[in-house]
Design an enzyme around this catalytic site. Sequence first.
Site, PDB file in Angstrom:
ATOM      1  N   TYR A 221       7.255  10.101  -2.217  1.00  0.00           N
ATOM      2  CA  TYR A 221       6.423   9.150  -1.701  1.00  0.00           C
ATOM      3  C   TYR A 221       6.030   8.135  -2.845  1.00  0.00           C
ATOM      4  O   TYR A 221       5.987   6.754  -2.860  1.00  0.00           O
ATOM      5  CB  TYR A 221       5.333   9.632  -0.836  1.00  0.00           C
ATOM      6  N   LYS A 225       6.541   4.059  -4.269  1.00  0.00           N
ATOM      7  CA  LYS A 225       5.658   2.968  -4.449  1.00  0.00           C
ATOM      8  C   LYS A 225       5.648   2.455  -5.950  1.00  0.00           C
ATOM      9  O   LYS A 225       5.233   1.237  -6.037  1.00  0.00           O
ATOM     10  CB  LYS A 225       4.080   3.619  -3.974  1.00  0.00           C
TER      11      LYS A 225
END
Length: 345
Positions: A221, A225
Amino acid sequence: MSALLSYLPFKVSSSHVFVTEQPYLAVLLLALGSLSLAKFLVKTLGVLAQTFILPGKNLKKYGAGKGTWAVVTGASEGIGREFALQLAAKGFNVLVAARNATSLKELTTEIESTSKVQTKALAIDFSKLNDPVQWARFQSEVENLDIGVLINNVGRSHSYPINFVETPDEEIDNILQININATVKVTKAIVPGMVQRKRGLVIGSGSFSGISVVSPMLATYAGTKSFLSSFLAALAEEVKGKGVDVETLNTYFVVSNMSKIRKSSMMIPTPKAYVRSVLSKVGQPCGALYTGRMHVVTPYWSHALLDYLMNLIGWKQVFASYTHGLHKSIQKRYLKKQERLAKQQ
Ligand SMILES: NC(=O)c1ccc[n+]([C@@H]2O[C@H](COP(=O)([O-])OP(=O)(O)OC[C@H]3O[C@@H](n4cnc5c(N)ncnc54)[C@H](OP(=O)(O)O)[C@@H]3O)[C@@H](O)[C@H]2O)c1
């Protein structure tokens, strides 16, 4: 001179000796100290002014109130839903996309009952945009619209903090498909039109986990980003001067299903308060000012101060170790809860 000397980090008597014996060195040290202090004050005032006083760009620049569309991905809940509501209130027609058709319908009904704008709801799974049928559906919805704003909001995180080696392949693939593949494809479908019309705003939903800190146990994750902020920064430079502005939001925590935080606090705003700050500070880096990160913004006030402070301290290993410890304890609590629930069945 004697008043100035009192700032030196040794006693006045010894500084007297120091100054008489090394006058040039003393003046140099004093000048360097004053310069550092002045730099610190200028930076701090800049961050405070952007965060608390200076307004962002007027959204009319992107077509607010002129029949222009805003596209919001991941809009059925949380931050995306709030973007749709607030952009509609500012006069944009809104196209909202997510999987849950019922929630999207409720949202468009709410928007049309409160704002005089048009809406479109697109029920679509952003993890499946490699499927030509799904991609064609998305493209056909956006191709003839005058789109002034794109909110690349859709995102998926891990179900709970977990070491990369233990993360199910399906979860990793899903996160990559949604956070990277869908974001790049959607951006490619919409930005060329913005460039042609010389008007547009692209906002990406970034995260502290991929921008401000290293995030063990959320590796995939956080990596997506980091990708997002790097991708959008490069795009921002390419379209600079063509009427299109691009920025990545550096977000700490916001109350939502994803964060699993239900109660707002000073550090954790509701989506409503968070999105209000984003839309009122477009183009102002706020807490991200002077961090050296291009086209990243940290608009929510407490996130801005935290971002600035963390960057000032700069001790990345301390933050990484803290985050690792936090994620270990969240994982422990999550697994205990799952165990309890399993026993109850
Ligand atoms: N909340 C935070 O603390 C926080 C912090 C930093 C960054 N962010 C970022 O902010 C963004 C929004 O997060 P949030 O907290 O608002 O999350 P959220 O409340 O969980 O909402 C996620 C939205 O994305 C949609 N979505 C999820 N998977 C999808 C898929 N496969 N296809 C289509 N739509 C999908 C969901 O709708 P459906 O279920 O209907 O599809 C929902 O509308 C994310 O990019 C997140 O990474 C959030």
